[in-house]
Design a protein around this motif. Structure first.
Motif, PDB file in Angstrom:
ATOM      1  N   ARG A 278     -81.566 -15.359 -54.871  1.00 41.85           N
ATOM      2  CA  ARG A 278     -82.462 -16.484 -54.424  1.00 41.85           C
ATOM      3  C   ARG A 278     -81.970 -17.738 -54.569  1.00 41.85           C
ATOM      4  O   ARG A 278     -82.414 -18.601 -53.435  1.00 41.85           O
ATOM      5  CB  ARG A 278     -83.382 -16.487 -55.967  1.00 41.85           C
ATOM      6  CG  ARG A 278     -84.215 -15.237 -56.351  1.00 41.85           C
ATOM      7  CD  ARG A 278     -85.494 -15.480 -57.153  1.00 41.85           C
ATOM      8  NE  ARG A 278     -84.864 -16.021 -58.377  1.00 41.85           N
ATOM      9  CZ  ARG A 278     -84.655 -15.312 -59.615  1.00 41.85           C
ATOM     10  NH1 ARG A 278     -84.735 -14.047 -59.485  1.00 41.85           N
ATOM     11  NH2 ARG A 278     -84.474 -15.992 -60.814  1.00 41.85           N
ATOM     12  N   SER A 279     -80.807 -17.891 -55.124  1.00 42.45           N
ATOM     13  CA  SER A 279     -80.141 -19.337 -54.888  1.00 42.45           C
ATOM     14  C   SER A 279     -79.532 -19.345 -53.378  1.00 42.45           C
ATOM     15  O   SER A 279     -79.412 -20.555 -53.206  1.00 42.45           O
ATOM     16  CB  SER A 279     -79.005 -19.737 -55.861  1.00 42.45           C
ATOM     17  OG  SER A 279     -78.058 -18.630 -55.813  1.00 42.45           O
ATOM     18  N   LEU A 280     -79.522 -18.435 -52.693  1.00 40.25           N
ATOM     19  CA  LEU A 280     -79.163 -18.345 -51.504  1.00 40.25           C
ATOM     20  C   LEU A 280     -80.246 -18.481 -50.454  1.00 40.25           C
ATOM     21  O   LEU A 280     -80.363 -19.352 -49.574  1.00 40.25           O
ATOM     22  CB  LEU A 280     -78.280 -17.119 -51.127  1.00 40.25           C
ATOM     23  CG  LEU A 280     -76.852 -17.047 -51.861  1.00 40.25           C
ATOM     24  CD1 LEU A 280     -76.189 -15.729 -51.414  1.00 40.25           C
ATOM     25  CD2 LEU A 280     -75.915 -18.295 -51.450  1.00 40.25           C
ATOM     26  N   TRP A 281     -81.254 -17.401 -50.639  1.00 39.06           N
ATOM     27  CA  TRP A 281     -82.069 -17.156 -49.368  1.00 39.06           C
ATOM     28  C   TRP A 281     -83.470 -17.595 -49.662  1.00 39.06           C
ATOM     29  O   TRP A 281     -84.200 -17.794 -48.800  1.00 39.06           O
ATOM     30  CB  TRP A 281     -82.039 -15.707 -49.183  1.00 39.06           C
ATOM     31  CG  TRP A 281     -80.774 -14.827 -48.928  1.00 39.06           C
ATOM     32  CD1 TRP A 281     -80.535 -13.643 -49.329  1.00 39.06           C
ATOM     33  CD2 TRP A 281     -79.793 -15.291 -48.318  1.00 39.06           C
ATOM     34  NE1 TRP A 281     -79.295 -13.056 -48.898  1.00 39.06           N
ATOM     35  CE2 TRP A 281     -78.714 -14.203 -48.292  1.00 39.06           C
ATOM     36  CE3 TRP A 281     -79.217 -16.426 -47.320  1.00 39.06           C
ATOM     37  CZ2 TRP A 281     -77.562 -14.227 -47.552  1.00 39.06           C
ATOM     38  CZ3 TRP A 281     -77.975 -16.465 -46.832  1.00 39.06           C
ATOM     39  CH2 TRP A 281     -77.323 -15.192 -46.873  1.00 39.06           C
TER      40      TRP A 281
ATOM     41  N   SER B 249     -81.117 -28.321 -49.955  1.00 40.37           N
ATOM     42  CA  SER B 249     -81.807 -28.523 -51.233  1.00 40.37           C
ATOM     43  C   SER B 249     -80.534 -28.225 -52.438  1.00 40.37           C
ATOM     44  O   SER B 249     -80.610 -28.382 -53.519  1.00 40.37           O
ATOM     45  CB  SER B 249     -83.044 -27.996 -51.575  1.00 40.37           C
ATOM     46  OG  SER B 249     -82.836 -26.266 -51.611  1.00 40.37           O
ATOM     47  N   GLY B 250     -79.635 -27.361 -51.718  1.00 43.59           N
ATOM     48  CA  GLY B 250     -78.595 -27.075 -52.584  1.00 43.59           C
ATOM     49  C   GLY B 250     -78.506 -25.690 -53.384  1.00 43.59           C
ATOM     50  O   GLY B 250     -79.313 -24.869 -52.770  1.00 43.59           O
ATOM     51  N   GLY B 251     -77.749 -25.485 -54.276  1.00 48.13           N
ATOM     52  CA  GLY B 251     -77.891 -24.152 -54.962  1.00 48.13           C
ATOM     53  C   GLY B 251     -76.592 -23.276 -54.976  1.00 48.13           C
ATOM     54  O   GLY B 251     -76.743 -22.139 -55.546  1.00 48.13           O
ATOM     55  N   VAL B 252     -75.751 -23.721 -54.357  1.00 47.34           N
ATOM     56  CA  VAL B 252     -74.570 -22.728 -54.085  1.00 47.34           C
ATOM     57  C   VAL B 252     -73.673 -22.773 -55.358  1.00 47.34           C
ATOM     58  O   VAL B 252     -73.221 -21.620 -55.780  1.00 47.34           O
ATOM     59  CB  VAL B 252     -73.572 -23.188 -52.951  1.00 47.34           C
ATOM     60  CG1 VAL B 252     -72.810 -24.413 -53.438  1.00 47.34           C
ATOM     61  CG2 VAL B 252     -72.618 -22.105 -52.526  1.00 47.34           C
TER      62      VAL B 252
END
Length: 529
Positions: free
Chosen positions: A274-277, A301-304
């Protein structure tokens, strides 16, 4: 720490391709995809660079849940063809260097399966979970239709009675809880081996196991479920060492040490995928409180950092050589790569990442041309769980060519299993094959580069240089990857030695003066000079 379990040599550098059989290719003109149609499209998969195909369930079924309600594990559903048609597909795929994996629904059957029909009238049969007096909580227990009476436990829909693999914990107040070594659970474990062996003998190279964590009930930490799969792995390594088991578990840190060769990062459970797509369109669960950021977000928004945390947790638990994390572009339960605000041109950077990350890339059919998630479609065979769990838009017919029918079927479009994407700009394989600059050609080049470059394969080392936009990492000490999937440009300082690096696949990235300058929606793969 290296694993002592043997690994199929073919798996480590494989690119997987998921086929949803109902909507991939229709060979007999009835509007539903089938094996004959899929066989006709094998040249596309070979040209693309696919190493293994995974079919969503092909087995006989009443199709209340699109085939995930199995009525016969040993027979191909007539809508797709025959067992002989599957054998012909396997042979044709093998001749092109492509292996075939099937979907194994291990934790439940259809209520139309002969096992269940026999069980409802035989109180001595322990293949399903039976409770003679309590039908609560609602949604977990269903009334038994036969003379046995009482209630059976379901796994998903009421038509999917849970097979009995026992309970990890006993409770005197719930006498229906069989221990994991009771007769019924032992029989079901043997049945799983028998089903797998049957298809291995016909040339199948492995299985993706549906709901793999669901087998043993009330199992804190999945301890007993892990022991079950460890037992299966011991049998597999002994009797079928070249075959592979991949799990729908969604937690590789648990599933791979338990015995699977690979587990998928998935949209449910832990937040790695989810943090990718995730865009908030399509499949969405209100309990997901960690989806306010996703790295492949046009607005950045970030998340990697979340993805990397999950990746490190998984790979630390698996150990060197212990197995793999499979990274899908999407799947039949989750919105496509091209969905919501993310367009097909934006997906180019996503494929550069998937092709160079040390995981098993898994391409969902049609993502290679940028097929989009289509909103507002009707429910078909359980595809619409609720308004926030709409899987239908990820299951539309493959778009092979322009024009009416999109080359999916010769049937009238009104007879198609699901409607085609109605957009006049929908992509298709034929048009993109003719365009060297298309997403399809990019994906093909990326897969060829991965296959030809040991540094980009799972065994190649990984050094993460940045955890922001752009995302920058080094593979094998020799290849630099820069990915900027947001609209705004970004830059990063590089360690020495990368100025003058040779660009292998580059779009919008420049290396100069010890820095990587990345325009919006850009990517670059470079080889050290």
């Amino acid at each position: 720490m290296a694993s002592t379990r043997p690994q199929p040599a073919w798996l480590a550098n494989s690119v997987l391709y998921q086929i949803y059989p109902q909507t991939f290719a229709d060979g007999n003109g009835d509007g539903i995809g089938d094996l004959a149609g899929a066989t006709e499209k094998l040249d596309h998969l070979a040209w693309l660079g696919v190493d293994a195909v995974w079919f969503s369930p092909l087995f006989a079924s009443p199709f209340a849940d699109a085939g995930y309600d199995v009525a016969d594990y040993l027979s191909v559903a007539p809508r797709y063809g025959t067992n002989e048609d599957l054998a012909a597909f396997v042979d044709a795929a093998r001749s092109r260097g492509i292996r075939v994996l099937l979907d194994l629904v291990a934790g439940h059957t259809s209520d139309q399966h002969p096992w269940f029909r026999e069980w409802v009238d035989d109180p001595a049969d322990g293949r399903y979970i039976w409770n003679e007096r309590v039908g609560t909580p609602a949604g977990i227990w269903c009334p038994v239709p036969g003379r046995r009476g009482g209630y059976y436990q379901l796994n998903f829909y009421p038509c999917q009675p849970a097979l009995n693999f026992g309970y990890a914990r006993q409770d005197p107040g719930q006498p229906w809880r069989d221990p994991v070594d009771a007769e019924g659970p032992r029989a079901n474990r043997q049945a799983l081996r028998d089903v797998m062996a049957h298809w291995f003998d016909l040339g199948i190279s492995g299985f993706r196991v549906d709901m793999a964590a669901s087998l043993v009930k009330d199992d804190p930490g999945h301890v007993e479920t892990a022991r079950l799969w460890a037992e299966m792995r011991e049998w597999l390594d002994r009797e079928h060492p070249d075959r592979a088991l991949l799990s729908e578990w969604g937690d590789p840190a648990v599933a791979v040490p338990a015995g699977f060769h690979a587990d998928f990062f998935l949209h449910f459970g832990r937040p790695g995928l989810r943090s990718l797509w995730h865009t908030g369109v399509g499949t969405y669960d209100p309990s997901w409180t960690d989806t306010d950021r996703y790295f492949f977000d046009p607005e950045g928004s970030g998340g990697v950092d979340t993805f990397l945390r999950e990746w490190r947790r998984a790979t630390d638990a698996i150990g060197v050589g212990g197995g793999h994390v499979a990274l899908p572009t999407s799947n039949h339960d989750y919105a496509r790569l091209v969905t919501g605000p993310r367009t097909a041109p934006m997906a180019r950077a996503a494929f550069a990442f998937v092709a160079t990350w040390p995981s098993l890339p898994t391409i969902y059919y049609g993502d290679e041309i940028g097929m989009r998630y289509v909103e507002g479609l009707p429910d078909r065979e359980g595809s619409l769980l609720q308004t926030t769990q709409d899987r239908t838009g990820s299951r539309t017919p493959m778009q092979w060519e322009p024009g009416p029918g999109a080359g999916f079927s010769t049937a009238p479009e009104a007879d198609f299993y699901l409607p085609l994407d109605p957009s006049p700009e929908r992509p298709d394989v034929a048009t993109q094959r003719a365009d060297e600059g298309s997403l399809l050609h990019l994906v093909r080049r990326l897969l060829a580069l991965r296959h030809a470059t040991p540094a980009l394969q799972p065994e190649g080392s990984l050094e993460v240089l940045t955890e922001d936009y752009p995302f920058v990492y080094v593979r094998g000490g020799t290849h630099l990857v820069v990915v900027n999937p947001r609209r705004e440009p970004a830059a990063a300082t590089l360690p020495s030695g990368w100025d003058g690096a040779r660009g292998l696949e580059v779009e919008g990235v420049r290396l100069d003066g010890g820095r990587a300058e990345a325009s919006g929606f850009s990517y670059g793969i470079f080889e050290r000079p």
